[in-house]
Design a protein around this motif. Structure first.
Motif, mmCIF file in Angstrom:
data_model
loop_
_atom_site.group_PDB
_atom_site.id
_atom_site.type_symbol
_atom_site.label_atom_id
_atom_site.label_comp_id
_atom_site.label_asym_id
_atom_site.label_seq_id
_atom_site.Cartn_x
_atom_site.Cartn_y
_atom_site.Cartn_z
ATOM 1 N N VAL A 45 0.725 -1.667 -0.444
ATOM 2 C CA VAL A 45 0.115 0.254 -0.016
ATOM 3 C C VAL A 45 0.809 1.517 -0.151
ATOM 4 O O VAL A 45 0.759 2.457 -0.548
ATOM 5 N N ARG A 46 1.806 1.484 0.818
ATOM 6 C CA ARG A 46 2.681 2.144 0.766
ATOM 7 C C ARG A 46 3.658 2.429 -0.973
ATOM 8 O O ARG A 46 3.905 3.710 -1.158
ATOM 9 N N GLU A 47 3.957 1.260 -1.179
ATOM 10 C CA GLU A 47 4.724 1.534 -2.377
ATOM 11 C C GLU A 47 4.139 2.311 -3.776
ATOM 12 O O GLU A 47 3.925 2.672 -3.942
ATOM 13 N N LEU A 48 2.901 1.559 -3.510
ATOM 14 C CA LEU A 48 1.494 1.974 -4.475
ATOM 15 C C LEU A 48 1.377 3.646 -4.472
ATOM 16 O O LEU A 48 1.338 4.512 -5.733
ATOM 17 N N TYR A 49 0.946 3.888 -3.228
ATOM 18 C CA TYR A 49 0.729 5.554 -2.753
ATOM 19 C C TYR A 49 2.123 6.295 -3.161
ATOM 20 O O TYR A 49 2.479 7.462 -3.891
ATOM 21 N N GLU A 50 3.735 5.901 -3.070
ATOM 22 C CA GLU A 50 5.323 6.440 -2.573
ATOM 23 C C GLU A 50 5.329 6.389 -5.038
ATOM 24 O O GLU A 50 5.388 7.319 -4.812
ATOM 25 N N ARG A 51 4.653 5.473 -5.175
ATOM 26 C CA ARG A 51 5.462 5.677 -6.522
ATOM 27 C C ARG A 51 3.905 6.852 -7.336
ATOM 28 O O ARG A 51 4.427 7.254 -8.091
ATOM 29 N N THR A 52 2.610 6.193 -6.569
ATOM 30 C CA THR A 52 1.780 7.625 -8.071
ATOM 31 C C THR A 52 2.509 8.913 -7.555
ATOM 32 O O THR A 52 2.409 9.461 -8.032
ATOM 33 N N CYS A 53 2.960 8.985 -6.282
ATOM 34 C CA CYS A 53 3.851 9.910 -5.540
ATOM 35 C C CYS A 53 4.440 10.655 -6.203
ATOM 36 O O CYS A 53 5.054 12.162 -7.430
ATOM 37 N N ALA A 54 5.864 9.673 -7.522
ATOM 38 C CA ALA A 54 6.795 10.120 -7.766
ATOM 39 C C ALA A 54 6.119 10.411 -9.540
ATOM 40 O O ALA A 54 7.084 11.423 -10.302
ATOM 41 N N GLU A 55 5.319 9.576 -9.604
ATOM 42 C CA GLU A 55 4.545 9.807 -11.119
ATOM 43 C C GLU A 55 4.033 10.866 -11.049
ATOM 44 O O GLU A 55 3.831 12.030 -12.668
ATOM 45 N N LEU A 56 2.890 11.131 -10.324
ATOM 46 C CA LEU A 56 2.524 13.136 -10.059
ATOM 47 C C LEU A 56 3.494 14.275 -10.053
ATOM 48 O O LEU A 56 3.037 14.753 -10.866
#
Length: 783
Positions: free
Chosen positions: A527-538
């Protein structure tokens, strides 16, 4: 840390705070800033601990005793044996391995629908596809039951991917600022805007519709159901015969063309093949002009109504909207193709507030274009190229080795030995359930993940009980939605229940692929990894999100409005089609498609056309079955989800799904409000509760989908469904050879009052369950 008595969460029908007392969820409170929260959440609390909850692994008794068997009719009828997790996991892993080794990866069908959970990580469809792909491959499906015909026809007509029309169509804000008229085929039912894939931060559609109404936009509801549009929109109701939308569109087009009101410039510059279509429209080849008199005979609408509506379309900035429902009929591709053609010749295509829309008012479509790139649990690559149209699952199970046409290709159905289902209920969304019961006997093994004893679980061999969205951590972002919501675990799951991820991780470990599946992460770490990957992509798009810790503490965060322009592609096409061509073969809107014509399908010609379905009120056979069945989406649940919840159960009539009938149709049959009504045809029969309304056209009955299938004799094809599932009546046939999509709305039935005792509804009662008394070894099933 957040208040531990209130836990933020997200569902497909809204964002809520789960209120917990003494370790139990007592209620779900809508977030304060949601102006129109959905009441579906009211039913979630009672369902968490009702009798239908599954709390330990189960195996069908006959499968446990005899092992996998093809064509066995005990599925759906036998008791279940409660077993340990180790025993269930060992048996399931051994079965996946056995089928792979003995029959190859295409012998496993991975079934799922994307609506199981709003979470980005605990998304059952992603979980099962990732597991099966890493396990060696599997047969999968393409498209959806909701819009399967649209997903095939629209990329060929306007380009883009299968969902491109939703971004290229007219948006509500643009419509309020510039539009004048909305002609909606299939209506704009408010209930359809309460749900959205991946969640909804706030329900905006009702307020956007009011903004349009206040701006003077007029609405026309072309539907057999008056309530397909909110009363306060003041829409004109054009109550045509079901399945005749294309005939009406042709009649409208004929008026616009013969009165020289059509947009010749746009048709010449921005479309291809209009000249071929015009010959058909004017009857130059077949001698049948598709004029208002011709259309009136098919639709049973007055010619004057058709003439007036056509002139209003030509004179005003108009949106032609087509609901999802109108393509779920035989030849359903034609409704979207003809709607595109009508919009193209109307004069409004590519202008602000005018042109084409699809599903406007459904989910969050029309609220804003575009979608941010939000990370999802990676499914990986399926190593085999085996795919069927999603609505053809019964054909596949009954017709191993048979050939079929699909979207220009000739394909062959694989021989399925194992069905692995996680997320969704095929005994809700598939057609002709009696045929599906027969088909469901063919696989040797069926493995299912679910939380309750719904119909697909009852027809399984190995059952893994899984946690609900209130019993695990995740985060959600809905389609075209701007709210990112933390989904905090509010309570522990009951009994021995695990998450889908834990089940698949344990199976992958047994198959020697544990590290590959988990990548060394726990569910919380994913869950944390997906959120942080979203942060990086956005961040690459100039959008900054708070850290995971800050987000998790706050419970939600907001994304900025997307800069993507509304209806930009079609506006650019109108402005300069050479500079901004579509990604179609011609670079234009394909009113005539050389590609489709080249397929030489007898049920889908190269341009939009009226082709009468086999079942409609103008067909032979209406003496026996004189009522047209509309099986629409329910307002008290999402599909069949939480039919066991209090909100859905409170909507039942006589304990069964209500069937809406015109009072005159009911009077002719001696049916009164609240009576138990038997709906039937040659495919099956079900019991419903009568709800009378003059808001449906005469000759039409409306029975929402999603009532849990409850056959009086489980496992016996043709058995009476006691609960009111319309799919015991619907025809299981593709829309055409092009899309092979669901055609449920082309169904005729008869209705009769039921006198005397009626069988009780058993849908929400668990099956017979016995304890595992097997020896420590795996027995025949594990051999």
């Amino acid at each position: 840390m957040p208040d531990r008595e209130r836990f933020p969460s997200a569902t497909h029908w809204g964002s809520y705070n789960a209120v917990v007392a003494d370790g139990r969820v007592t209620r779900l409170e809508p977030v304060d800033d949601d102006p129109h929260p959905s009441p579906i959440a009211d039913g979630m609390v009672s369902a968490l601990s009702d009798r239908a909850r599954i709390t330990e692994p189960m195996i069908r008794a006959g499968w446990l005793e005899h092992g996998p068997r093809k064509g066995f009719d005990g599925r759906g009828t036998e008791p279940f044996v409660a077993v340990s997790w180790d025993r269930a996991l060992d048996l399931a892993a051994a079965e996946v391995d056995r089928v792979h080794r003995a029959h190859g990866p295409t012998a496993i069908y991975g079934g799922s629908c994307g609506w199981a959970s709003a979470g980005r990580f605990h998304h059952a469809q992603s979980q099962v596809h990732r597991f099966l792909a890493q396990a060696g491959g599997y047969t999968t499906s393409y498209g959806s039951y909701s819009v399967g015909a649209m997903e095939i026809i629209m990329p060929r007509v306007i380009g883009g991917d299968k969902w491109s029309i939703f971004d290229r169509g007219v948006m509500w804000p643009e419509l309020a600022d510039h539009g004048e008229l909305v002609v909606s085929f299939g209506g704009l039912a408010a209930k359809n805007a309460q749900v959205n894939p991946g969640g909804i931060g706030r329900h905006h559609v009702p307020d956007l519709q009011r903004r349009c109404c206040d701006a003077g936009v007029q609405f026309v509801n072309v539907s057999p159901v008056r309530d397909d549009v909110a009363d306060w929109l003041g829409a004109q109701w054009v109550a045509l015969r079901p399945n005749t939308d294309v005939a009406l569109m042709l009649g409208l087009a004929h008026v616009i063309v013969t009165e020289d009101r059509h947009d010749r410039d746009f048709l010449d510059r921005c479309c291809t093949g209009y000249d071929v279509f015009e010959r058909y429209l004017l009857g130059r080849d077949d001698g049948v002009p598709k004029d208002p008199r011709w259309a009136a005979a098919i639709t049973e609408l007055p010619e004057a109504v058709i003439l007036d509506l056509a002139r209003r379309i030509a004179e005003r900035r108009t949106v032609i909207n087509v609901s999802w429902s109108v393509q779920r009929q035989e030849h359903g591709e034609q409704t979207y193709w003809m709607a595109t053609t009508l919009a193209a010749l109307s004069g409004s295509m590519g202008l602000p507030g005018g042109g084409l829309a699809a599903g406007l008012g459904t989910t969050s479509i029309g609220v804003r274009p575009g979608r941010y790139n939000v990370a999802a649990f990676p499914q990986g690559r399926n190593p085999v190229d085996a795919v069927i149209p999603v609505a053809r699952v019964a054909d596949m199970l009954l017709g191993a080795g048979a050939s079929y046409d699909f979207n220009g290709q000739r394909r062959t159905y694989p021989d399925i030995r194992l069905v692995y289902w996680a997320g969704g209920n095929p005994f809700h969304h598939h057609q002709d359930l009696n045929r599906l019961v027969r088909a469901w006997r063919e696989p040797e093994t069926v493995i299912v993940h679910d939380s309750w004893w719904n119909p697909v679980v009852r027809f399984a061999d190995i059952v893994f009980p899984v946690a609900t969205s209130l019993e695990r951590n995740d985060f959600a972002v809905g389609m075209n939605d701007l709210t990112v919501t933390a989904m905090h675990k509010a309570v522990d799951p009951p009994g021995e229940v695990r998450s889908d991820y834990e089940v698949f991780a344990a199976l992958a470990e047994r198959l020697g692929r544990g590290d590959q599946f988990t990548e060394g992460r726990t569910a919380e770490e994913w869950v944390r990894e997906l959120y942080e990957r979203t942060c990086a992509e956005l961040a690459a798009e100039g959008v900054d999100l708070p850290t995971f810790e800050t987000f998790w503490e706050r419970g939600r965060t907001e994304l900025p409005e997307s800069p993507a322009p509304s209806s930009g592609v079609l506006a650019d096409l109108r402005a300069d089609p050479d500079e901004h061509p579509l990604d179609t073969p011609s670079g234009r809107i394909e009113i005539f498609s050389e590609t489709i014509a080249g397929f030489e399908y007898d049920d889908c010609p190269g341009h939009p056309a009226w082709m009468a379905p086999r079942e409609w009120l103008g067909a032979t056979g209406t003496d026996r079955f004189p009522l047209h069945l509309i099986s629409n989406q329910p307002r008290t649940r999402l599909h069949s989800q939480y039919d066991n919840g209090s909100h859905s159960r409170a909507s039942k009539v006589a304990g069964r799904e209500p069937v809406v009938m015109h009072p005159e149709d009911a009077r002719e049959r001696g049916i009164a409000e609240g009576d138990v009504v038997r709906l039937f045809n040659d495919r099956g029969a079900c019991l419903t509760g009568a709800a009378l309304s003059d808001g449906v056209r005469r000759g039409v009955v409306v029975l929402a989908t999603g009532a849990w299938y409850d056959p009086e004799e489980p496992g016996v094809p043709g058995s009476l469904d006691r609960h009111g599932n319309p799919n015991v009546l619907t025809r299981d046939a593709g829309t055409s050879k092009l899309a092979q999509a669901c055609s449920a709305q082309s169904t005729l039935v008869q209705a009769e009052r039921v006198d005397g005792p009626v069988p009780p509804v058993r849908a929400f009662e668990p099956p017979e369950i016995v304890r595992d008394t097997a020896a420590p070894d795996l027995g025949p099933a594990g051999a």
